[in-house]
Enzyme design. Structure first.
Site, PDB file in Angstrom:
ATOM      1  CE  LYS A 245      56.140  15.618   2.713  1.00 23.06           C
ATOM      2  NZ  LYS A 245      55.415  16.755   2.091  1.00 23.06           N
TER       3      LYS A 245
ATOM      4  CE1 TYR B 254      50.312  14.768   2.078  1.00 25.48           C
ATOM      5  CE2 TYR B 254      50.918  12.766   0.926  1.00 25.48           C
ATOM      6  CZ  TYR B 254      51.239  13.815   1.767  1.00 25.48           C
ATOM      7  OH  TYR B 254      52.505  13.914   2.285  1.00 25.48           O
TER       8      TYR B 254
ATOM      9  CG  ASN C 231      57.459  19.738   1.567  1.00 26.06           C
ATOM     10  OD1 ASN C 231      57.378  18.515   1.509  1.00 26.06           O
ATOM     11  ND2 ASN C 231      56.474  20.508   2.013  1.00 26.06           N
TER      12      ASN C 231
ATOM     13  CG  HIS D 115      53.427  15.105   6.701  1.00 29.97           C
ATOM     14  ND1 HIS D 115      52.510  15.912   6.082  1.00 29.97           N
ATOM     15  CD2 HIS D 115      52.807  14.580   7.787  1.00 29.97           C
ATOM     16  CE1 HIS D 115      51.373  15.887   6.776  1.00 29.97           C
ATOM     17  NE2 HIS D 115      51.528  15.078   7.815  1.00 29.97           N
TER      18      HIS D 115
ATOM     19  CD  GLU E 196      48.697  13.745   9.226  1.00 30.22           C
ATOM     20  OE1 GLU E 196      48.173  14.623   8.521  1.00 30.22           O
ATOM     21  OE2 GLU E 196      49.766  13.926   9.841  1.00 30.22           O
TER      22      GLU E 196
END
Ligand code: CMP
Length: 139
Positions: A11, A51, A114, A117, A128
């Protein structure tokens, strides 16, 4: 039977901090083979679509803003029991709860930012991966 592929993104927070190499090293050292990979930046529409499952959550706006603010690395990974093993490697969503040695414990700063993913099911791994690598026929 569980599948042998999962999907990951490094990310924007982890890319900004220069952790791409260290995270890929952890992933390959854990036995995952990189089947497809790209360095890219999500548009607002990309992030909202990826998302969509979270669109009613209070953090949805923050999530889209975060995921579009800089480049990411998207990749498809292969290993036996890939989804489960990869989630163990990255650790809990909130790095404060992540086990020692996990990628999020090492490189994430908050539940929102975080670092990585990981798909939560074989079905979502397929969806995805196709979202990011449509036409590549990897699934
Ligand atoms: P991930 O599990 O990869 O996909 C959903 C993302 O939403 C999650 O990582 C975090 O980046 C983000 N997220 C989850 N919970 C929260 C929260 N409480 N506040 C802000 N962002 C969150």
């Amino acid at each position: 039977m569980t599948g042998n592929r999962t999907f990951t993104m490094i990310k924007p927070d982890a890319v900004e901090k220069g952790y791409i190499g260290a995270i890929l090293q952890k992933i390959t050292a854990a036995g995952f083979k990189i089947v497809a990979m790209k360095y890219t930046q999500l548009s607002q529409r990309d992030a909202e679509t990826f998302y969509a499952i979270h669109k009613e959550r209070p953090f949805f706006g923050e999530l889209v803003e975060f995921m579009t603010r800089g480049p990411i690395v998207a990749a498809v990974l292969e290993k036996d029991n890939a989804v489960e093993d990869f989630r163990a490697l990255i650790g809990a969503t909130n790095p404060a709860d992540a086990a020692e040695g996990t990628i999020r414990k090492l490189y994430a700063s908050s539940v929102a930012e975080n670092a990585v993913h990981g798909s939560d099911s074989d079905e979502n791994a397929g969806i995805e991966s196709n979202f990011h690598f449509a036409g590549r026929e990897i699934f």
